[in-house]
Scaffold this motif. Sequence first.
Motif, PDB file in Angstrom:
ATOM      1  N   ARG A  46      -2.151  -0.245  -3.842  1.00 15.21           N
ATOM      2  CA  ARG A  46      -3.731  -0.075  -3.899  1.00 15.21           C
ATOM      3  C   ARG A  46      -4.355   1.351  -4.535  1.00 15.21           C
ATOM      4  O   ARG A  46      -4.882   1.384  -5.456  1.00 15.21           O
ATOM      5  N   LEU A  47      -3.395   2.425  -4.382  1.00 13.54           N
ATOM      6  CA  LEU A  47      -3.816   3.561  -5.013  1.00 13.54           C
ATOM      7  C   LEU A  47      -3.151   4.274  -6.298  1.00 13.54           C
ATOM      8  O   LEU A  47      -3.686   4.979  -6.804  1.00 13.54           O
ATOM      9  N   LYS A  71      -9.663   8.265  -0.644  1.00 10.48           N
ATOM     10  CA  LYS A  71     -10.739   8.100  -1.321  1.00 10.48           C
ATOM     11  C   LYS A  71     -11.544   9.454  -1.399  1.00 10.48           C
ATOM     12  O   LYS A  71     -11.929  10.067  -2.285  1.00 10.48           O
ATOM     13  N   ILE A  95      -6.849   4.391   3.171  1.00  7.07           N
ATOM     14  CA  ILE A  95      -7.579   4.287   2.260  1.00  7.07           C
ATOM     15  C   ILE A  95      -8.972   5.061   2.161  1.00  7.07           C
ATOM     16  O   ILE A  95      -9.072   5.731   1.010  1.00  7.07           O
ATOM     17  N   LEU A 116       0.188   0.754   0.242  1.00  8.11           N
ATOM     18  CA  LEU A 116      -1.013   1.775  -0.353  1.00  8.11           C
ATOM     19  C   LEU A 116      -0.615   2.157  -1.601  1.00  8.11           C
ATOM     20  O   LEU A 116      -1.471   2.584  -2.432  1.00  8.11           O
TER      21      LEU A 116
END
Length: 180
Positions: free
Chosen positions: A27-28, A70, A66, A24
């Motif tokens: 990804r973030l 978001k 996720i 994560l």
Amino acid sequence: MADINRVRLRGQLIENYDGLVRKLTRRLGSSDFAYEALHETFVRLDRVTDSVTVRSPADYIFRTAINIAKDRQKAQNHRVSVAEIDALLDISDEGPDPARVAEARSEIEGFKRALAALPARPREVLHSVAVEGVPAQAVAERLQVSLRTVENDLKMALQHCADCLDHPLKRRLGGPRLRS
């Protein structure tokens, strides 16, 4: 067992916690976002019932985290800070309030009535000199009267309007400058 999904998902999250944080974070772009998203995910797993089909617990947890991240980013982008709210509250409305608008309209109507009550020549003198800005001498020539008559008509018209509106007539220092 009635809570099979919940137990499976929580076990998966606990077992793979460190790997999920790393994945994560990549990804973030922030480990803080990753930790927050996983914490919220753990809380939300309580709502998963056995009626939901979960084929891959790891993918389900990752996708949930996720989506949570978001949603938080969207909410953060749309939030207004306390300082911005205070600034908006400090903006004053420079337009007149309804009472002042009504008062001004009443004054205008009173002025129109006062003008209508004037004889034609003083009304014409007042309009020419005060509204159009025509020099008194030019008004005198146009009306074929003396400059003194224009001055007297103007004074009389101003005094009449001031009396009708119940406003004292303020005299400028040095008196009116009608000559040009």
